[in-house]
Design an enzyme around this catalytic site. Structure first.
Site, mmCIF file in Angstrom:
data_model
loop_
_atom_site.group_PDB
_atom_site.id
_atom_site.type_symbol
_atom_site.label_atom_id
_atom_site.label_comp_id
_atom_site.label_asym_id
_atom_site.label_seq_id
_atom_site.Cartn_x
_atom_site.Cartn_y
_atom_site.Cartn_z
ATOM 1 N N ARG A 147 0.882 -1.213 0.013
ATOM 2 C CA ARG A 147 -0.256 0.093 0.146
ATOM 3 C C ARG A 147 0.900 1.270 -0.052
ATOM 4 N NH1 ARG A 147 -2.349 -3.488 3.850
ATOM 5 N NH2 ARG A 147 -4.399 -4.256 3.615
ATOM 6 N N LYS A 171 -2.715 -2.502 7.807
ATOM 7 C CA LYS A 171 -3.872 -2.134 8.278
ATOM 8 C C LYS A 171 -3.947 -2.887 9.777
ATOM 9 C CE LYS A 171 -6.755 -0.615 4.469
ATOM 10 N NZ LYS A 171 -8.036 -0.965 3.616
ATOM 11 N N HIS A 244 -2.298 2.928 -5.990
ATOM 12 C CA HIS A 244 -2.842 1.716 -5.816
ATOM 13 C C HIS A 244 -3.117 0.662 -6.931
ATOM 14 C CE1 HIS A 244 -4.775 -0.248 -2.019
ATOM 15 N NE2 HIS A 244 -5.544 -0.685 -2.754
ATOM 16 N N TYR A 279 -9.088 -10.336 -7.533
ATOM 17 C CA TYR A 279 -8.188 -10.305 -8.476
ATOM 18 C C TYR A 279 -8.133 -11.584 -9.218
ATOM 19 C CZ TYR A 279 -6.464 -6.290 -5.677
ATOM 20 O OH TYR A 279 -6.585 -5.197 -4.912
#
Length: 300
Positions: A147, A171, A244, A279
């Site tokens: 990220r 995160k 991103h 994905y």
């Protein structure tokens, strides 16, 4: 207890007990600011009804907020009211019946191999900013699937194995290992001497941040986004992407290359495998290739 006081208490809980990142806390804070504006600063949390919350959602919709933003607001409100009920601030939780909006499904925005190559070579070709640093940023984003905030927070001391891997804080303040391949390591080796010379000239030997600006300060996430925007805009590749997009492209490439979805989940730091499974889409070119091979009249 007022809605305002409940929001402030819950934000402290999220930060100190749940250990959520500053970006997440900021997002919750923005949602609760809207909630207070709609309900009134002095409104009591145990007096809020389902109709009141639906009015808030309807107001956001009328203001043309996106479905994703409204659903984030709803999730934030649900979390606040669940917390308040758990700690006895209210007896009945009206947010339990607050429904999320149905969101259209979009494939992640990823780049083709040629587009990645073009963007990674753009710093040397265009010389818009700091070529060696910017190439290293692009190569490391693509190589690791980081990220943008994770890359921005990297320090020299986070690396191991001669720079082939590093520990990043993702995160929820969870640490994970990310990896860098040959192109990323080469770009990094060309940038680091220039970084060292700059910091020596500016007399900033204590700077630990890997990526710095031309004044020797730590490069922020906003700065990284601006750099990617500059090189992917009209002065560069003319196909605008965000940082991103490198992460999306990394995940797509790994899964298309045969990597196990759970391995990719670990590399990306996803809490849920369903996030990673986004994905596993099939690209248009893959569809065409399979069609040509499989159809009786296709190209053999």
């Amino acid at each position: 207890m007022t809605v305002k006081d409940s929001c402030e208490e819950f934000l402290v809980y999220l930060s100190s007990v749940r250990g959520m990142t500053d970006n997440t806390i900021t997002a919750y804070s923005e949602d609760y600011k809207k909630l207070r504006e709609f309900l009134g600063v002095e409104s009591q949390i145990d007096k809020v009804s389902l109709q009141d919350l639906r009015f808030c959602v309807g107001s956001l919709s009328a203001q043309k907020y996106s479905t994703a933003s409204i659903n984030r607001f709803i999730a934030s409100v649900r979390a606040l009211f669940s917390y308040s009920q758990k700690f006895g601030r209210l007896q009945v939780n009206p947010a339990l019946q607050l429904k999320s909006l149905k969101a259209p499904k979009h494939l992640p925005n990823f780049m083709t191999p040629s587009e990645v190559d073009a963007l990674c070579s753009a710093p040397q070709k265009n010389e818009l900013l700091w070529a060696s640093r910017d190439k290293a940023i692009f190569e490391m984003l693509y190589s690791s699937g980081c990220r943008v905030a994770e890359l921005a927070s990297l320090k020299l001391g986070d690396f191991s194995s001669g720079g082939k891997s590093a520990v990043v804080k993702g995160k929820g303040k969870k640490d994970r290992i990310v990896y860098f391949e040959a192109d990323a390591l080469k770009a990094l080796s060309e940038y680091l001497p220039e970084r060292k010379a700059l910091l020596a000239r500016l007399k900033l030997p204590g700077q630990k941040a890997l990526f710095v600006n031309e004044k020797g300060g730590e490069l922020t996430t906003r700065g990284l986004r601006w750099i990617v925007n500059r090189y992917s805009g009209v002065e560069g590749t003319k196909r605008h992407v965000s940082p991103h997009a490198f992460r999306h492209t990394f995940a797509t490439a790994m899964l298309s290359g045969g990597a196990d979805v759970r391995v990719v989940q670990e590399m990306l730091g996803h809490a849920s495998i369903s996030t990673t499974q986004r994905y596993t889409h099939v690209t248009t070119q893959q569809l065409i290739d399979v069609y040509k091979r499989a159809h009786p009249h296709g190209e053999k």
